[in-house]
Scaffold this active site. Sequence first.
Site, mmCIF file in Angstrom:
data_model
loop_
_atom_site.group_PDB
_atom_site.id
_atom_site.type_symbol
_atom_site.label_atom_id
_atom_site.label_comp_id
_atom_site.label_asym_id
_atom_site.label_seq_id
_atom_site.Cartn_x
_atom_site.Cartn_y
_atom_site.Cartn_z
ATOM 1 N N CYS A 27 -17.706 40.248 -21.296
ATOM 2 C CA CYS A 27 -19.111 40.583 -21.033
ATOM 3 C C CYS A 27 -19.199 41.928 -20.305
ATOM 4 C CB CYS A 27 -19.760 39.485 -20.196
ATOM 5 S SG CYS A 27 -21.508 39.797 -19.877
ATOM 6 N N CYS A 54 -31.005 24.154 -25.305
ATOM 7 C CA CYS A 54 -31.151 25.213 -24.312
ATOM 8 C C CYS A 54 -30.166 26.318 -24.682
ATOM 9 C CB CYS A 54 -30.845 24.656 -22.920
ATOM 10 S SG CYS A 54 -30.924 25.907 -21.612
ATOM 11 N N CYS A 106 -21.111 40.774 -12.914
ATOM 12 C CA CYS A 106 -21.417 39.663 -11.999
ATOM 13 C C CYS A 106 -20.117 39.224 -11.295
ATOM 14 C CB CYS A 106 -22.008 38.484 -12.767
ATOM 15 S SG CYS A 106 -23.299 38.991 -13.935
ATOM 16 N N ARG A 154 -30.990 20.523 -10.976
ATOM 17 C CA ARG A 154 -29.678 20.203 -11.559
ATOM 18 C C ARG A 154 -28.546 20.447 -10.578
ATOM 19 N NH1 ARG A 154 -30.857 19.314 -17.031
ATOM 20 N NH2 ARG A 154 -32.825 20.317 -17.599
ATOM 21 N N CYS A 208 -26.725 22.815 -24.021
ATOM 22 C CA CYS A 208 -26.960 24.202 -23.613
ATOM 23 C C CYS A 208 -25.854 25.102 -24.139
ATOM 24 C CB CYS A 208 -27.044 24.282 -22.098
ATOM 25 S SG CYS A 208 -27.276 25.979 -21.523
ATOM 26 N N CYS A 239 -18.287 35.830 -11.935
ATOM 27 C CA CYS A 239 -18.145 35.278 -13.294
ATOM 28 C C CYS A 239 -16.806 35.573 -13.960
ATOM 29 C CB CYS A 239 -19.274 35.804 -14.176
ATOM 30 S SG CYS A 239 -19.235 35.059 -15.821
ATOM 31 N N CYS A 294 -35.551 27.587 -17.576
ATOM 32 C CA CYS A 294 -34.488 27.045 -16.736
ATOM 33 C C CYS A 294 -33.976 28.210 -15.905
ATOM 34 C CB CYS A 294 -33.368 26.474 -17.610
ATOM 35 S SG CYS A 294 -31.909 25.962 -16.654
HETATM 36 N N1 SAM Z 1 -24.642 35.957 -19.863
HETATM 37 C C1 SAM Z 1 -25.782 35.163 -19.669
HETATM 38 C C2 SAM Z 1 -26.393 35.341 -18.298
HETATM 39 O O1 SAM Z 1 -25.706 35.723 -17.366
HETATM 40 O O2 SAM Z 1 -27.576 35.061 -18.181
HETATM 41 C C3 SAM Z 1 -25.520 33.682 -19.907
HETATM 42 C C4 SAM Z 1 -24.219 33.050 -19.450
HETATM 43 S S1 SAM Z 1 -23.884 33.062 -17.692
HETATM 44 C C5 SAM Z 1 -22.242 32.442 -17.608
HETATM 45 C C6 SAM Z 1 -24.927 31.718 -17.069
HETATM 46 C C7 SAM Z 1 -24.941 31.445 -15.594
HETATM 47 O O3 SAM Z 1 -23.733 30.827 -15.187
HETATM 48 C C8 SAM Z 1 -25.036 32.646 -14.661
HETATM 49 O O4 SAM Z 1 -26.353 33.086 -14.533
HETATM 50 C C9 SAM Z 1 -24.521 32.079 -13.351
HETATM 51 O O5 SAM Z 1 -25.600 31.634 -12.553
HETATM 52 C C10 SAM Z 1 -23.645 30.898 -13.791
HETATM 53 N N2 SAM Z 1 -22.240 31.114 -13.417
HETATM 54 C C11 SAM Z 1 -21.383 31.997 -13.951
HETATM 55 N N3 SAM Z 1 -20.180 31.946 -13.362
HETATM 56 C C12 SAM Z 1 -20.265 30.989 -12.409
HETATM 57 C C13 SAM Z 1 -19.343 30.482 -11.440
HETATM 58 N N4 SAM Z 1 -18.102 30.954 -11.342
HETATM 59 N N5 SAM Z 1 -19.760 29.494 -10.623
HETATM 60 C C14 SAM Z 1 -21.028 29.020 -10.716
HETATM 61 N N6 SAM Z 1 -21.933 29.464 -11.599
HETATM 62 C C15 SAM Z 1 -21.571 30.446 -12.436
HETATM 63 C C1 DTB Z 2 -26.152 27.277 -15.061
HETATM 64 O O1 DTB Z 2 -26.948 27.525 -14.150
HETATM 65 N N1 DTB Z 2 -24.930 26.793 -14.907
HETATM 66 C C2 DTB Z 2 -24.246 26.695 -16.176
HETATM 67 C C3 DTB Z 2 -25.369 26.997 -17.175
HETATM 68 N N2 DTB Z 2 -26.423 27.461 -16.347
HETATM 69 C C4 DTB Z 2 -25.139 27.874 -18.313
HETATM 70 C C5 DTB Z 2 -23.061 27.583 -16.242
HETATM 71 C C6 DTB Z 2 -22.061 27.343 -15.156
HETATM 72 C C7 DTB Z 2 -20.872 28.203 -15.423
HETATM 73 C C8 DTB Z 2 -19.752 27.930 -14.481
HETATM 74 C C9 DTB Z 2 -18.587 28.815 -14.718
HETATM 75 C C10 DTB Z 2 -17.929 28.612 -16.053
HETATM 76 O O2 DTB Z 2 -17.616 27.473 -16.436
HETATM 77 O O3 DTB Z 2 -17.651 29.628 -16.726
HETATM 78 FE FE1 SF4 Z 3 -21.888 38.180 -18.333
HETATM 79 FE FE2 SF4 Z 3 -21.000 36.261 -16.753
HETATM 80 FE FE3 SF4 Z 3 -22.810 37.954 -15.852
HETATM 81 FE FE4 SF4 Z 3 -23.505 36.153 -17.775
HETATM 82 S S1 SF4 Z 3 -22.881 35.730 -15.672
HETATM 83 S S2 SF4 Z 3 -24.021 38.324 -17.688
HETATM 84 S S3 SF4 Z 3 -21.554 36.031 -18.894
HETATM 85 S S4 SF4 Z 3 -20.711 38.469 -16.472
#
Ligand code: SAM
Ligand code: DTB
Ligand code: SF4
Length: 338
Positions: free
Chosen positions: A56, A132, A60, A264, A100, A63, A192
């Site tokens: 990506c 979702c 973030c 949630r 989702c 992530c 959401c």
């Molecule tokens: N790329 C899109 C975005 O960021 O909106 C969708 C996928 S992203 C992985 C969805 C959500 O997962 C993020 O907004 C974040 O709140 C959550 N997330 C990502 N990594 C995480 C982590 N290590 N622990 C908890 N939540 C996480």
């Molecule tokens: C949200 O708030 N939590 C979910 C869903 N929306 C998409 C994602 C959590 C991701 C946790 C880290 C991972 O498994 O990559």
């Molecule tokens: Fe990309 Fe992860 Fe950020 Fe979503 S949360 S925009 S997948 S880096």
Amino acid sequence: MSDGTLRYDWTLAEVEAICDLPITELIFRAQLAHRRYFAADRVQGSALLSIKTGACPEDCTYCPQSGHYKTGLQREELLDVDATLSVARRAKNLGATRFCMGAAWREAPRGEQFVRVLAMVRGVRDLGMEACATLGMLTDEQAEALAGAGLTAYNHNLDTSPEFYGEIITTRTYQDRLDTLARVRRAGISVCSGGIVGMGESKRDRLELLRQLATQNPHPESVPINMLVRVEGTPLANAAPVDVIDYVRLMATARILMPASLVRLSAGRLSLSDEGQALCFLAGANSIFTGERLLTTPNPGEDHDNALLARLGLRLMDEPFNGGDPVGERQPLATPLA
Ligand code: SAM
Ligand code: DTB
Ligand code: SF4
């Protein structure tokens, strides 16, 4: 303070006063609010699938899927429709009523890939599940197309307060997030949106996040409160763990501020004991992610969750919430208390 009436004008001082109540009073009020809108013994099972993984362009810091960090994650291009629907079918058989689909994109793509996502959405709806998706930023046209395909909800998290946001992400702004949420809402898709705790934010940042969500009119129908899953290779790999009581207080505060929304208990359940999770349900959380994987990280899985819910006398909802309609009727009230 609040009796479960929907309000959109919360001040930070009010939010702080709720969060700081004696825990007994806080949980009692959260329960009163919860029972005005939901059956108190029901929890929604929602399953996640990463339909496009890693690489990506966003940075973030929490992530594992950001291309900026070396997390050893296996990248994967967009899945095909059949593979996605077979995972959805399995999730449904295991009790999930919401599916989702998450993609590691900065913004939803155009062309064939977007058309493929629309087919996934239609397929999930045809299974009788809520659909979702979380695909990054959307244009108005994309939001309308997703609505046309029957998408129930779009996940797009604000993550934290506007003040702390720049410490976590530099490749987009808080306003970008609010703009996409507005497009989703305008297209008639239910919203959401929630956040993450455990990224080094202050208590004020957490409560300001809730205030941002709870001053939207209407409230997001779904509010995921993720506990950071610390992943090796990300800048937050060694972040301090979250105090469970603080987390429970946040859940209860979210429930009181947004009584009609699904709150949630989302990522991070492997860091919580069964007792910690029980407190979250008492505080008004009414959904979990089912299955052994979130998007890329582990989750408790079916056997553990079935045993936990049985121990607590809770049950998964057996119908899609809202009948799967975007912003339809809420689930019938549980027995009103007063
Ligand atoms: N790329 C899109 C975005 O960021 O909106 C969708 C996928 S992203 C992985 C969805 C959500 O997962 C993020 O907004 C974040 O709140 C959550 N997330 C990502 N990594 C995480 C982590 N290590 N622990 C908890 N939540 C996480
Ligand atoms: C949200 O708030 N939590 C979910 C869903 N929306 C998409 C994602 C959590 C991701 C946790 C880290 C991972 O498994 O990559
Ligand atoms: Fe990309 Fe992860 Fe950020 Fe979503 S949360 S925009 S997948 S880096």
